[in-house]
Design a protein around this motif. Sequence first.
Motif, PDB file in Angstrom:
ATOM      1  N   SER B  75       0.811  -1.204   0.000  1.00 43.63           N
ATOM      2  CA  SER B  75       0.000   0.000   0.000  1.00 43.63           C
ATOM      3  C   SER B  75       0.850   1.262   0.000  1.00 43.63           C
ATOM      4  CB  SER B  75      -0.908  -0.001   1.232  1.00 43.63           C
ATOM      5  OG  SER B  75      -1.603   1.226   1.316  1.00 43.63           O
ATOM      6  N   ARG B  76       0.400   2.284  -0.726  1.00 43.95           N
ATOM      7  CA  ARG B  76       1.046   3.596  -0.677  1.00 43.95           C
ATOM      8  C   ARG B  76       0.270   4.548   0.223  1.00 43.95           C
ATOM      9  NH1 ARG B  76       4.644   4.486  -5.053  1.00 43.95           N
ATOM     10  NH2 ARG B  76       5.024   6.513  -4.103  1.00 43.95           N
ATOM     11  N   ARG B  77      -0.725   4.025   0.925  1.00 44.81           N
ATOM     12  CA  ARG B  77      -1.469   4.863   1.862  1.00 44.81           C
ATOM     13  C   ARG B  77      -0.998   4.584   3.286  1.00 44.81           C
ATOM     14  NH1 ARG B  77      -7.667   5.784   1.614  1.00 44.81           N
ATOM     15  NH2 ARG B  77      -7.847   3.530   1.812  1.00 44.81           N
ATOM     16  N   ALA B  78      -1.129   5.594   4.123  1.00 52.18           N
ATOM     17  CA  ALA B  78      -0.705   5.436   5.513  1.00 52.18           C
ATOM     18  C   ALA B  78      -1.526   6.346   6.418  1.00 52.18           C
ATOM     19  CB  ALA B  78       0.778   5.762   5.654  1.00 52.18           C
ATOM     20  N   VAL B  79      -1.675   5.886   7.645  1.00 46.19           N
ATOM     21  CA  VAL B  79      -2.294   6.687   8.698  1.00 46.19           C
ATOM     22  C   VAL B  79      -1.175   7.419   9.431  1.00 46.19           C
ATOM     23  CG1 VAL B  79      -3.581   6.607  10.866  1.00 46.19           C
ATOM     24  CG2 VAL B  79      -4.226   5.089   8.966  1.00 46.19           C
ATOM     25  N   LEU B  80      -1.260   8.733   9.506  1.00 46.18           N
ATOM     26  CA  LEU B  80      -0.265   9.504  10.248  1.00 46.18           C
ATOM     27  C   LEU B  80      -0.675   9.547  11.711  1.00 46.18           C
ATOM     28  CD1 LEU B  80       0.698  12.549   7.996  1.00 46.18           C
ATOM     29  CD2 LEU B  80       1.541  10.186   7.983  1.00 46.18           C
ATOM     30  N   VAL B  81       0.175   9.019  12.568  1.00 46.03           N
ATOM     31  CA  VAL B  81      -0.053   9.031  14.005  1.00 46.03           C
ATOM     32  C   VAL B  81       0.843  10.112  14.588  1.00 46.03           C
ATOM     33  CG1 VAL B  81       0.078   7.698  16.138  1.00 46.03           C
ATOM     34  CG2 VAL B  81      -0.618   6.578  14.002  1.00 46.03           C
ATOM     35  N   ARG B  82       0.218  11.168  15.093  1.00 48.18           N
ATOM     36  CA  ARG B  82       0.981  12.338  15.556  1.00 48.18           C
ATOM     37  C   ARG B  82       1.005  12.379  17.077  1.00 48.18           C
ATOM     38  NH1 ARG B  82      -0.100  16.546  11.744  1.00 48.18           N
ATOM     39  NH2 ARG B  82       1.635  15.540  10.678  1.00 48.18           N
ATOM     40  N   LEU B  83       2.213  12.423  17.602  1.00 45.34           N
ATOM     41  CA  LEU B  83       2.435  12.528  19.043  1.00 45.34           C
ATOM     42  C   LEU B  83       3.291  13.759  19.303  1.00 45.34           C
ATOM     43  CD1 LEU B  83       3.336   8.774  19.704  1.00 45.34           C
ATOM     44  CD2 LEU B  83       1.175   9.903  20.195  1.00 45.34           C
ATOM     45  N   PRO B  84       3.335  14.221  20.555  1.00 38.13           N
ATOM     46  CA  PRO B  84       4.181  15.389  20.833  1.00 38.13           C
ATOM     47  C   PRO B  84       5.641  15.163  20.439  1.00 38.13           C
ATOM     48  CG  PRO B  84       2.706  14.959  22.675  1.00 38.13           C
ATOM     49  CD  PRO B  84       2.541  13.813  21.726  1.00 38.13           C
ATOM     50  N   ARG B  85       6.082  13.901  20.465  1.00 39.14           N
ATOM     51  CA  ARG B  85       7.490  13.604  20.175  1.00 39.14           C
ATOM     52  C   ARG B  85       7.762  13.396  18.698  1.00 39.14           C
ATOM     53  NH1 ARG B  85       8.556   8.552  23.732  1.00 39.14           N
ATOM     54  NH2 ARG B  85       6.386   8.139  23.207  1.00 39.14           N
ATOM     55  N   GLY B  86       6.735  13.311  17.888  1.00 41.51           N
ATOM     56  CA  GLY B  86       6.969  13.090  16.473  1.00 41.51           C
ATOM     57  C   GLY B  86       5.792  12.402  15.820  1.00 41.51           C
ATOM     58  N   THR B  87       5.977  12.086  14.554  1.00 39.74           N
ATOM     59  CA  THR B  87       4.897  11.506  13.754  1.00 39.74           C
ATOM     60  C   THR B  87       5.363  10.189  13.146  1.00 39.74           C
ATOM     61  OG1 THR B  87       4.125  13.726  13.229  1.00 39.74           O
ATOM     62  CG2 THR B  87       3.319  11.954  11.837  1.00 39.74           C
ATOM     63  N   LEU B  88       4.477   9.221  13.122  1.00 38.88           N
ATOM     64  CA  LEU B  88       4.713   7.953  12.452  1.00 38.88           C
ATOM     65  C   LEU B  88       3.658   7.777  11.360  1.00 38.88           C
ATOM     66  CD1 LEU B  88       5.157   5.501  15.482  1.00 38.88           C
ATOM     67  CD2 LEU B  88       6.976   6.314  13.976  1.00 38.88           C
ATOM     68  N   ALA B  89       4.057   7.171  10.253  1.00 38.80           N
ATOM     69  CA  ALA B  89       3.100   6.790   9.216  1.00 38.80           C
ATOM     70  C   ALA B  89       2.987   5.273   9.234  1.00 38.80           C
ATOM     71  CB  ALA B  89       3.563   7.281   7.851  1.00 38.80           C
ATOM     72  N   LEU B  90       1.783   4.780   9.470  1.00 38.06           N
ATOM     73  CA  LEU B  90       1.542   3.341   9.517  1.00 38.06           C
ATOM     74  C   LEU B  90       0.800   2.940   8.255  1.00 38.06           C
ATOM     75  CD1 LEU B  90       0.343   3.063  13.249  1.00 38.06           C
ATOM     76  CD2 LEU B  90       2.683   2.934  12.340  1.00 38.06           C
ATOM     77  N   THR B  91       1.347   1.997   7.500  1.00 37.73           N
ATOM     78  CA  THR B  91       0.741   1.623   6.227  1.00 37.73           C
ATOM     79  C   THR B  91      -0.675   1.095   6.436  1.00 37.73           C
ATOM     80  OG1 THR B  91       1.775  -0.544   6.387  1.00 37.73           O
ATOM     81  CG2 THR B  91       2.908   1.122   5.060  1.00 37.73           C
ATOM     82  N   ALA B  92      -1.534   1.435   5.508  1.00 40.18           N
ATOM     83  CA  ALA B  92      -2.948   1.051   5.604  1.00 40.18           C
ATOM     84  C   ALA B  92      -3.445   0.662   4.215  1.00 40.18           C
ATOM     85  CB  ALA B  92      -3.777   2.195   6.168  1.00 40.18           C
ATOM     86  N   SER B  93      -3.912  -0.562   4.086  1.00 43.09           N
ATOM     87  CA  SER B  93      -4.483  -0.986   2.806  1.00 43.09           C
ATOM     88  C   SER B  93      -5.945  -0.573   2.693  1.00 43.09           C
ATOM     89  CB  SER B  93      -4.320  -2.493   2.621  1.00 43.09           C
ATOM     90  OG  SER B  93      -4.787  -3.197   3.755  1.00 43.09           O
ATOM     91  N   THR B  94      -6.619  -0.460   3.841  1.00 43.43           N
ATOM     92  CA  THR B  94      -8.013  -0.027   3.882  1.00 43.43           C
ATOM     93  C   THR B  94      -8.213   0.834   5.123  1.00 43.43           C
ATOM     94  OG1 THR B  94      -8.692  -2.134   2.894  1.00 43.43           O
ATOM     95  CG2 THR B  94     -10.431  -0.800   3.895  1.00 43.43           C
ATOM     96  N   VAL B  95      -8.959   1.905   4.984  1.00 42.68           N
ATOM     97  CA  VAL B  95      -9.310   2.735   6.138  1.00 42.68           C
ATOM     98  C   VAL B  95     -10.822   2.691   6.297  1.00 42.68           C
ATOM     99  CG1 VAL B  95      -9.263   5.036   7.149  1.00 42.68           C
ATOM    100  CG2 VAL B  95      -7.309   4.210   5.804  1.00 42.68           C
ATOM    101  N   ALA B  96     -11.264   2.172   7.441  1.00 44.18           N
ATOM    102  CA  ALA B  96     -12.706   2.006   7.667  1.00 44.18           C
ATOM    103  C   ALA B  96     -13.347   3.282   8.193  1.00 44.18           C
ATOM    104  CB  ALA B  96     -12.960   0.852   8.637  1.00 44.18           C
ATOM    105  N   GLY B  97     -12.569   4.122   8.866  1.00 42.71           N
ATOM    106  CA  GLY B  97     -13.111   5.354   9.429  1.00 42.71           C
ATOM    107  C   GLY B  97     -13.035   5.360  10.937  1.00 42.71           C
ATOM    108  N   VAL B  98     -13.661   6.373  11.523  1.00 34.62           N
ATOM    109  CA  VAL B  98     -13.635   6.537  12.978  1.00 34.62           C
ATOM    110  C   VAL B  98     -14.853   5.860  13.578  1.00 34.62           C
ATOM    111  CG1 VAL B  98     -13.697   8.209  14.865  1.00 34.62           C
ATOM    112  CG2 VAL B  98     -12.354   8.690  12.804  1.00 34.62           C
ATOM    113  N   SER B  99     -14.625   5.039  14.602  1.00 31.75           N
ATOM    114  CA  SER B  99     -15.732   4.312  15.235  1.00 31.75           C
ATOM    115  C   SER B  99     -15.318   3.911  16.638  1.00 31.75           C
ATOM    116  CB  SER B  99     -16.118   3.086  14.403  1.00 31.75           C
ATOM    117  OG  SER B  99     -15.045   2.181  14.363  1.00 31.75           O
TER     118      SER B  99
END
Lengths: 122, 144
Positions: B75-99
């Motif tokens: 996958s070329r898509r990723a979820v950006l997880v932002r923390l005070p110390r920095g950001t990580l991009a976690l690969t995601a093949s499908t994003v279901a949304g917020v629940s």
Amino acid sequence: MVPLSVRGMLLCHAGPHRLAFHAHEVASITSPEGWAAPSARRAFHSPDGAARVLVSAAGGAVGVDTLEIEAEAHPVLPAPAVAVRASGGSLQGFVLVQGKLWPLMGLVDFERFLRGLVGEAA
Amino acid sequence: MAVHEPEARQSYLVFACGSSWYAVPAESAAEVVTFPELTRVPGAPAHLLGVFAHRGEVIPVVDMGLLVGGASQSSRRAVLVRLPRGTLALTASTVAGVSPVTGTLEPLGPTGVHVHLRGPAKSGPRDVAVIDPEGLFDHLSQGA
């Protein structure tokens, strides 16, 4: 301490991968013959090989495949902690040159890191 | 060991990497991006695919499949997880949304990255592993 900007770099390739070094850290550039310089390709899990060797003032050396001089000043973007850890602390940051990110490495620390990779493999 | 229920009011961004589903607290999930060609990091393990520049920040991309010991996902898509110390991009093949997520938040394993994945939990019909962002950040950047 990560510099805010850098002027004078050597832009290198190890295989297809990009690396940048401070020009002032490189005392000379020579051919690989006669040097037991670790290849920068090791950092990318590729077989050793080099066309040029960057020699530091302290006498350490790193082999690379290509190099070009970049004289312009560029801001240094901070490296994420996960990337610094991966490179054994030899990664100082990233520079955006020619529209691409280049990892800016400390030459002496990078040579030490590469030699450690040999130790891990042994 | 105490059993923790996910906070009832907390929402999670639910996404898949391959056949595995993950949930990350919504307040840590900054955005979903399609990342460009990556720059490899010297010495990086296989799960650290590389970095890219995004709004002046260099962001590392982590293949969740490889990180948990599974197969790589292209996958070329990723979820950006932002923390005070920095950001990580976690690969995601499908994003279901917020629940919401229901279940428990026990570590899914005693060592490694699984300490920072919690469950068993569900988001609707899906089994999800709830990511502890701070713990994952420590694991990746310090080996904790």
